[in-house]
Scaffold this motif. Structure first.
Motif, mmCIF file in Angstrom:
data_model
loop_
_atom_site.group_PDB
_atom_site.id
_atom_site.type_symbol
_atom_site.label_atom_id
_atom_site.label_comp_id
_atom_site.label_asym_id
_atom_site.label_seq_id
_atom_site.Cartn_x
_atom_site.Cartn_y
_atom_site.Cartn_z
ATOM 1 N N ALA A 171 4.803 -20.669 6.815
ATOM 2 C CA ALA A 171 3.417 -20.926 6.421
ATOM 3 C C ALA A 171 3.013 -20.118 5.192
ATOM 4 N N GLY A 172 3.961 -19.342 4.640
ATOM 5 C CA GLY A 172 3.686 -18.586 3.427
ATOM 6 C C GLY A 172 3.255 -17.152 3.635
ATOM 7 N N MET A 173 3.291 -16.676 4.862
ATOM 8 C CA MET A 173 2.867 -15.315 5.166
ATOM 9 C C MET A 173 3.994 -14.328 4.863
ATOM 10 N N ASN A 174 3.654 -13.179 4.310
ATOM 11 C CA ASN A 174 4.674 -12.149 4.093
ATOM 12 C C ASN A 174 4.718 -11.193 5.289
ATOM 13 N N PHE A 175 5.699 -10.316 5.299
ATOM 14 C CA PHE A 175 5.934 -9.417 6.432
ATOM 15 C C PHE A 175 4.722 -8.535 6.737
ATOM 16 N N ASP A 176 4.107 -7.969 5.712
ATOM 17 C CA ASP A 176 2.983 -7.064 5.937
ATOM 18 C C ASP A 176 1.755 -7.801 6.470
ATOM 19 N N ASP A 177 1.482 -8.976 5.924
ATOM 20 C CA ASP A 177 0.355 -9.763 6.423
ATOM 21 C C ASP A 177 0.592 -10.204 7.862
ATOM 22 N N PHE A 178 1.839 -10.559 8.160
ATOM 23 C CA PHE A 178 2.188 -10.935 9.531
ATOM 24 C C PHE A 178 1.924 -9.766 10.479
ATOM 25 N N ASN A 179 2.374 -8.572 10.122
ATOM 26 C CA ASN A 179 2.137 -7.389 10.967
ATOM 27 C C ASN A 179 0.648 -7.139 11.166
ATOM 28 N N ALA A 180 -0.142 -7.318 10.098
ATOM 29 C CA ALA A 180 -1.586 -7.112 10.202
ATOM 30 C C ALA A 180 -2.200 -8.124 11.162
ATOM 31 N N MET A 181 -1.744 -9.380 11.063
ATOM 32 C CA MET A 181 -2.271 -10.408 11.953
ATOM 33 C C MET A 181 -1.897 -10.097 13.405
ATOM 34 N N VAL A 182 -0.650 -9.723 13.626
ATOM 35 C CA VAL A 182 -0.189 -9.390 14.978
ATOM 36 C C VAL A 182 -0.988 -8.215 15.535
ATOM 37 N N ALA A 183 -1.200 -7.197 14.717
ATOM 38 C CA ALA A 183 -1.957 -6.027 15.174
ATOM 39 C C ALA A 183 -3.392 -6.397 15.528
ATOM 40 N N SER A 204 19.708 -3.103 3.296
ATOM 41 C CA SER A 204 19.496 -1.801 2.667
ATOM 42 C C SER A 204 18.029 -1.366 2.702
ATOM 43 N N SER A 205 17.137 -2.298 2.967
ATOM 44 C CA SER A 205 15.698 -2.002 3.068
ATOM 45 C C SER A 205 15.199 -2.037 4.508
ATOM 46 N N SER A 206 16.115 -1.934 5.470
ATOM 47 C CA SER A 206 15.714 -2.039 6.881
ATOM 48 C C SER A 206 14.738 -0.943 7.297
ATOM 49 N N MET A 207 14.803 0.205 6.661
ATOM 50 C CA MET A 207 13.876 1.283 7.003
ATOM 51 C C MET A 207 12.432 0.894 6.660
ATOM 52 N N ARG A 208 12.256 0.023 5.683
ATOM 53 C CA ARG A 208 10.926 -0.462 5.319
ATOM 54 C C ARG A 208 10.284 -1.184 6.514
ATOM 55 N N ILE A 209 11.082 -1.930 7.260
ATOM 56 C CA ILE A 209 10.589 -2.640 8.447
ATOM 57 C C ILE A 209 10.093 -1.633 9.478
ATOM 58 N N LEU A 210 10.921 -0.649 9.753
ATOM 59 C CA LEU A 210 10.553 0.377 10.725
ATOM 60 C C LEU A 210 9.336 1.168 10.258
ATOM 61 N N ASP A 211 9.291 1.525 8.976
ATOM 62 C CA ASP A 211 8.136 2.253 8.444
ATOM 63 C C ASP A 211 6.847 1.454 8.641
ATOM 64 N N SER A 212 6.934 0.153 8.385
ATOM 65 C CA SER A 212 5.757 -0.699 8.550
ATOM 66 C C SER A 212 5.315 -0.735 10.004
ATOM 67 N N TRP A 213 6.255 -0.978 10.912
ATOM 68 C CA TRP A 213 5.906 -1.015 12.337
ATOM 69 C C TRP A 213 5.331 0.311 12.800
ATOM 70 N N ASN A 214 5.899 1.404 12.327
ATOM 71 C CA ASN A 214 5.426 2.731 12.722
ATOM 72 C C ASN A 214 4.004 2.970 12.221
ATOM 73 N N GLU A 215 3.741 2.614 10.970
ATOM 74 C CA GLU A 215 2.394 2.807 10.410
ATOM 75 C C GLU A 215 1.367 1.924 11.116
ATOM 76 N N VAL A 216 1.708 0.668 11.320
ATOM 77 C CA VAL A 216 0.779 -0.239 11.995
ATOM 78 C C VAL A 216 0.481 0.265 13.407
ATOM 79 N N SER A 217 1.508 0.711 14.109
ATOM 80 C CA SER A 217 1.295 1.183 15.484
ATOM 81 C C SER A 217 0.464 2.464 15.529
ATOM 82 N N LYS A 218 0.572 3.294 14.483
ATOM 83 C CA LYS A 218 -0.243 4.518 14.442
ATOM 84 C C LYS A 218 -1.725 4.216 14.231
ATOM 85 N N HIS A 219 -2.014 3.099 13.564
ATOM 86 C CA HIS A 219 -3.402 2.785 13.207
ATOM 87 C C HIS A 219 -4.001 1.636 14.015
#
Length: 168
Positions: free
Chosen positions: A107-119, A70-85
């Motif tokens: 390793a204890g990383m959350n989704f947003d921190d993981f995206n930041a590291m990947v970016a 039910s929160s799958s749009m949050r994943i897409l929103d995060s990817w979209n924002e990270v890719s824009k910046h």
């Protein structure tokens, strides 16, 4: 439902129906099939992911980081924002999630921190998402090795708590 969603997203009904079928094959309830298919069709419209890549990436993120359908749009929103910046695309973020998300979560990383590291890594190295995900996996696995923990402790960096659990 597929016909209506096809009109809504400007996608062929067959594409929507295929996405719905792929999501349903995961054993999801009908409401979750519709919800995730909406996210997938949105991804196909606003990112460089096709519907199959979106299903694979979003499903990996849900499973690896414990994000409800039910929160799958949050994943897409995060990817979209990270890719824009950053100089990293949604496709690269999805590929990295598929490849390295589980190790990062362990390793204890959350989704947003993981995206930041990947970016950060992807923008600097210009590597593919799969390559960056593999690098993250190797880094997080190596940080948790006995030799690394011992070396860090020798210089005063505590990597585990009193119960022996890895600190995030």
């Amino acid at each position: 439902e597929a016909k209506q969603m096809g009109k809504e997203f400007g996608q062929p009904m067959t594409e929507v129906a295929s996405a719905m079928e792929a999501v349903a094959m995961q054993g999801k309830k009908q409401a979750d099939v519709v919800s995730l298919t909406r996210t997938v069709m949105t991804a196909a419209n606003i990112t460089n992911l096709d519907s199959t890549e979106a299903i694979d990436g979003i499903t990996a993120a849900q499973r690896q980081f414990g994000i409800a359908t039910s929160s799958s749009m949050r994943i897409l929103d995060s990817w979209n924002e990270v890719s824009k910046h950053s100089g990293v695309s949604a496709k690269s973020l999805a590929e990295a999630t598929i490849t390295g998300g589980m190790a990062a979560r362990a390793a204890g990383m959350n989704f947003d921190d993981f995206n930041a590291m990947v970016a950060t890594i992807g923008e600097t190295t210009k590597q593919t998402g799969t390559q960056v995900g593999t690098a993250v996996k190797m880094m997080t696995d190596n940080v948790r090795s006995a030799d690394t923990i011992e070396a860090l402790q020798q210089v005063g960096v505590l990597t585990v708590d009193n119960s022996g659990r890895f600190k995030s």
